[in-house]
Design a protein around this motif. Structure first.
Motif, short mmCIF file in Angstrom:
data_model
loop_
_atom_site.label_atom_id
_atom_site.label_comp_id
_atom_site.label_asym_id
_atom_site.label_seq_id
_atom_site.Cartn_x
_atom_site.Cartn_y
_atom_site.Cartn_z
N GLY A 61 -22.00 15.35 -56.25
CA GLY A 61 -21.29 14.92 -55.06
C GLY A 61 -21.89 13.70 -54.47
N THR A 62 -23.35 13.47 -54.45
CA THR A 62 -23.89 12.34 -53.89
C THR A 62 -23.58 11.06 -54.76
OG1 THR A 62 -25.66 13.91 -53.34
CG2 THR A 62 -26.24 11.37 -53.02
N ASP A 183 -22.05 21.28 -57.17
CA ASP A 183 -23.40 21.67 -57.05
C ASP A 183 -23.30 23.20 -57.00
OD1 ASP A 183 -23.71 22.78 -54.54
OD2 ASP A 183 -24.65 20.88 -53.71
N LYS A 186 -21.16 25.31 -54.03
CA LYS A 186 -19.89 24.82 -53.81
C LYS A 186 -18.87 25.85 -54.36
CE LYS A 186 -20.90 21.18 -51.35
NZ LYS A 186 -22.61 20.85 -51.51
C1 LIG Z 1 -22.70 19.22 -51.20
C2 LIG Z 1 -22.19 18.17 -50.36
C3 LIG Z 1 -22.72 16.95 -50.76
C4 LIG Z 1 -23.21 16.36 -52.17
O1 LIG Z 1 -23.30 17.03 -53.15
P1 LIG Z 1 -24.27 17.16 -54.26
O2 LIG Z 1 -23.58 17.46 -55.53
O3 LIG Z 1 -25.25 18.23 -54.00
O4 LIG Z 1 -24.98 15.86 -54.47
C5 LIG Z 1 -22.08 15.69 -50.02
N1 LIG Z 1 -21.18 15.90 -48.90
C6 LIG Z 1 -21.37 17.10 -48.32
C7 LIG Z 1 -20.46 17.42 -47.33
C8 LIG Z 1 -21.61 18.24 -49.10
O5 LIG Z 1 -21.43 19.44 -48.98
#
Ligand SMILES: *Cc1c(COP(=O)(O)O)cnc(C)c1O
Length: 399
Positions: A61-62, A183, A186
């Motif tokens: 997500g990052t 991740d 989620k």
């Molecule tokens: C989990 C999350 C991310 C980042 O996701 P990753 O896959 O862990 O890098 C970004 N923003 C929010 C609000 C999140 O909950």
């Protein structure tokens, strides 16, 4: 947020397809992969499920947030308005882009307050990045309207809200780009992974290229591909994407279970005085990963957190004290503790995150508890949990 609760034959089968060919990369190896394109399949199915023209998977997500910022042209010195209640990745991606996170107040939706965006504007503001926290929506119509009026780019961090909607339209589809995370904690997971969605073909192509060293993905020889831009490597592997394909196909069943569990708990809480529920701009679109509620004071919220834990009601979060999700405890940001100097330190007047004052957000977060809704609960578990919560919170009220 139950992705980690699910790993069954469907996930194993998709991964096995990849293991049998040994093609772990999402691009190329056309013969050897025997027709298995897991990343492509996940992208097509997710775009369709969310009603978006394009979807591109990333390694996290990052990485998706970073890719969206890059594709939208947001970088050195640009300000991006964000909420102080999110996951640290939101501001990390902005800082990594060389841009500047600017924090604005949230409201009782637990998301950015559209009426407080104006106060955060400056001549350098380029974008607004609302975060649909804990499975439900911001007042995204008003935020989108503000962005349109001010000529700002809207990028939604929908990492916690896949499957959520506002007035029937998927969260993540209201701005230039929407970002998702898969991740392990989620709603659906692929181990590690993320996605950007957009209706804009140019943004999609740029995101696609940026997340794979700038490759244009035209032709069948990687060594001969053009590079419209410089990029990075945020590719997802086929193994991860394979897990995601199976999980995405379970999304509707997941949402149905979460909503049913949450309804029982919410209806039970409605019988307790001194508690109010998180404001949901469109309750039907809540993905129901959490039940969030407000006590009438910080003291009561702390007492409720302790009493629920003591009674065995697990999975209740008091975010005000949490190191990951609320600005109050982001000491590393406040001290600007980075591995190497950040771009914003070159500015004539860099922000001082140690002196940020967000009294409205503090007042809300100090009173907020959120309980994670799990898929693995039986109907009996949910009923017992509801009963215990009501008993504990009513006892608290009687003090
Ligand atoms: C989990 C999350 C991310 C980042 O996701 P990753 O896959 O862990 O890098 C970004 N923003 C929010 C609000 C999140 O909950």
């Amino acid at each position: 947020m139950p992705g980690f609760e699910l790993f069954g034959d469907e996930e194993r089968k998709e991964v096995q397809d990849v293991l049998e060919t040994g093609v772990l990369m999402r691009y190329g190896f056309d013969q050897a992969r025997k027709g298995h394109w897991k990343a492509r399949t996940f992208e097509m199915e997710l775009a369709q499920r969310l009603g978006s023209a394009h979807c591109h998977l990333c390694a996290s997500g990052t990485a998706a947030l970073t890719t969206a910022l890059a594709a939208c042209g947001i970088g050195a010195g640009d300000e991006v308005i964000v909420p102080p209640f999110t996951f640290v990745a939101t501001f990390e991606a902005i800082l990594a882009a060389g841009a500047v996170p600017v924090f604005a107040e949230i409201d009782e939706t637990l998301c950015l307050n559209p009426d407080r965006l104006e106060a955060a504007l400056s001549p350098r503001t380029k974008a607004v990045m609302p975060v649909h926290m804990c499975g439900a929506m911001a007042r995204i119509d008003a935020i989108a309207q503000f962005c349109a009026q001010q000529g700002l780019v809207l990028i939604e961090d929908a990492c916690q809200a896949v499957g959520g909607t506002f007035q029937g339209k998927a969260l993540g589809t209201f701005g230039a780009m929407g970002c998702f995370s898969f991740d392990p904690v989620k709603t659906i997971t692929c181990g590690e992974g993320g996605a950007v969605i957009t209706d804009d073909e140019t943004l999609y192509r740029t995101a696609h290229a940026f997340s794979d060293h700038g490759h244009d993905h035209i032709g069948s020889d990687r060594g001969l591909e053009g590079h419209p831009v410089m990029g990075l490597n945020f590719r997802i592997s086929e193994l991860n994407a394979a897990v995601g394909v199976a999980q995405l196909r379970k999304l509707d069943a997941i949402l149905k279970t979460q909503r049913a569990h949450k309804k029982v708990l919410r209806d039970a809480l409605a019988t307790v005085d001194g508690i109010s529920l998180r404001v949901l701009p469109d309750e039907a679109g809540d993905s129901a990963t959490f039940l969030s509620f407000f006590m009438d004071s910080e003291d009561r919220a702390r007492q409720a957190t302790a009493a629920l834990a003591a009674a065995g009601v697990d999975g209740c979060f008091y975010w005000f004290d949490n190191n990951w999700h609320y600005i109050r405890k982001w000491d590393h940001l406040k001290a600007l503790r980075s591995c190497a100097p950040l771009t914003l330190t070159l500015m004539a007047d860099p922000p001082d995150y140690g002196r940020i004052f967000l009294p409205e957000s503090d007042r809300i977060m100090a009173r907020t508890l959120s309980m994670q809704i799990k898929l693995s609960w039986s109907a009996d578990d949910v009923a017992r949990r509801a009963e215990t919560m009501v008993r504990v919170l009513k006892e608290l009220g009687a003090v």
